[in-house]
Design an enzyme around this catalytic site. Structure first.
Site, mmCIF file in Angstrom:
data_model
loop_
_atom_site.group_PDB
_atom_site.id
_atom_site.type_symbol
_atom_site.label_atom_id
_atom_site.label_comp_id
_atom_site.label_asym_id
_atom_site.label_seq_id
_atom_site.Cartn_x
_atom_site.Cartn_y
_atom_site.Cartn_z
ATOM 1 N N GLU A 141 19.211 -56.788 1.212
ATOM 2 C CA GLU A 141 18.295 -57.578 2.031
ATOM 3 C C GLU A 141 18.763 -57.843 3.459
ATOM 4 O O GLU A 141 18.831 -59.001 3.898
ATOM 5 C CB GLU A 141 17.980 -58.909 1.332
ATOM 6 C CG GLU A 141 17.208 -58.742 0.037
ATOM 7 C CD GLU A 141 16.751 -60.066 -0.566
ATOM 8 O OE1 GLU A 141 17.254 -61.138 -0.153
ATOM 9 O OE2 GLU A 141 15.885 -60.035 -1.455
ATOM 10 N N GLU A 148 14.598 -56.482 -7.360
ATOM 11 C CA GLU A 148 14.482 -57.901 -7.684
ATOM 12 C C GLU A 148 13.020 -58.262 -7.881
ATOM 13 O O GLU A 148 12.160 -57.833 -7.111
ATOM 14 C CB GLU A 148 15.079 -58.790 -6.581
ATOM 15 C CG GLU A 148 16.575 -58.637 -6.364
ATOM 16 C CD GLU A 148 17.100 -59.600 -5.306
ATOM 17 O OE1 GLU A 148 16.403 -60.604 -5.016
ATOM 18 O OE2 GLU A 148 18.194 -59.346 -4.775
#
Length: 372
Positions: free
Chosen positions: A187, A292
């Protein structure tokens, strides 16, 4: 473990082992009780010498061998393990948030990761190991190591040390039979230059491939919160093999999503995300994981990231209605994510956020009881 498919062709149905080797306050609030710390960096700096015994106990009790056994029993075949850049040695670059302690992080997590690899192999689970927290922090989130700081991309020594960490991972685990992928960076924030991220990903591919065969180990990169078309054709040439694109999909972090009713959430999963999946599969040029996702929709979670409270539409549901809603939302997401090469629920376990705890979601019937 490979069945009929080679390692990098096998569909992965996995969970993240979050909150273990990289602390996140919302996942394990008991560790942060009575402290000002909001992330692992400030936690270690605030506790000083006391951090070692507390964190070592957490490592050895939060996730254990029986957890790997349970995952295998319900048919999960992979785990994604987030790690911090401080895992290997106390030789990482200094950051101002460390204060007067040049190396604040607790050492010893490497032994825990070694054990995790061995447990995964014992129970036939594949392992994706993920550089979740880079020097200087790559996103400003607590999961990047330093809340509200995003400086990884601003200093070459931070970038270089991230590559050193990737090579250390590849060297140590490259021949381990459980390893199926290394993610170069989790991320990175949306405003970091895409070309910088591409150069880093290619450099990461290079250092990983020194020690990991393409037939055995995928090199994985996250989308950096931008559309897949920013990466269309990236690393899809013959000089790159077994590269995987990683996307994360949640519906609880922006007001537009939080204000949806349960039918809106399911519609987004089975229409919007399904159409996106077909576009990615058709055009991205490389396979994709949903690294995720969760069942997190609740106001409690939204308030952690957002200022003020939203008028959450699900608040008037009784327990039966909530159970139906979460089962439906789970099924909608799984139906979509099964289109990809793999998916990983975030996370296996939390202390009190049930919709983010895979085990709780399975045991409450929100998720299936079998995944094989």
């Amino acid at each position: 473990m490979q069945n009929e498919l080679s390692k990098h062709e096998k569909k992965l149905r996995g969970v993240n082992l979050g909150g273990w080797l990289v602390l996140e306050k919302w996942m394990t609030p008991s560790l942060f009780a009575g402290m000002a710390a909001r992330d692992e960096t400030s936690w270690c700096a605030e506790l000083g010498d006391k951090a070692e015994w507390i964190l070592t106990k957490h490592w050895r009790t939060f996730i254990k061998r029986e957890d790997f056994a349970w995952l295998a029993e319900v048919g999960i075949n992979a785990v994604r393990i987030p790690i911090g850049h401080w895992l290997f040695e106390a030789d990482y670059p200094y950051h101002a948030s460390y204060g007067d302690k040049p190396y604040p992080f607790v050492q010893g997590g490497l032994d825990i990761l070694d054990q995790a690899f061995n447990w995964a192999h014992e129970f036939g689970l594949a392992v994706v190991v993920d550089l979740h927290a880079a020097p200087g922090c790559q996103n400003g989130f607590d999961n990047g190591g330093i809340q509200d700081v995003c400086e990884w991309h601003t200093r070459q020594e931070y970038i270089d040390y991230a590559l050193i960490t990737l090579e250390r991972l590849a060297r140590r685990y490259g021949k381990h039979p459980a390893l199926c992928g290394i993610e170069v960076l989790n991320e990175p924030r949306w405003d970091i230059d895409t070309e910088l991220l591409k150069r880093f990903t290619q450099a990461g591919y290079g250092v990983i491939r020194r020690h990991c065969r393409a037939d055995d180990v995928a090199v994985i990169f996250h989308d950096g919160f931008r559309g897949f078309r920013d990466y269309e054709g990236f690393m899809s040439g013959p000089q790159y093999r077994n590269v995987v694109f990683d996307i994360h999909r949640y519906q609880c972090f922006i007001r537009e999503d939080v204000e949806l009713d349960v039918f809106g959430h399911m519609h987004k999963a089975v229409v919007d995300w399904k159409n996106e999946a077909e576009e990615i599969i058709r055009h991205a040029g490389i396979p994709t994981y949903v690294g995720e996702w969760s069942l997190g929709l609740d106001l409690k979670m939204a308030e952690i990231w957002a200022e003020g409270a939203f008028d959450y539409p699900q608040s008037g549901m009784d327990d039966f209605q909530l159970n139906v809603a979460y089962r439906g939302y789970a099924a909608a997401q799984l139906a979509c994510f099964e289109k990809y090469l793999g998916w990983f629920f975030w996370s296996y376990k939390t202390e009190n956020m049930l919709h983010w705890s895979f085990r709780d979601c399975v045991e409450r019937g929100w998720l299936p009881n079998r995944f094989d």
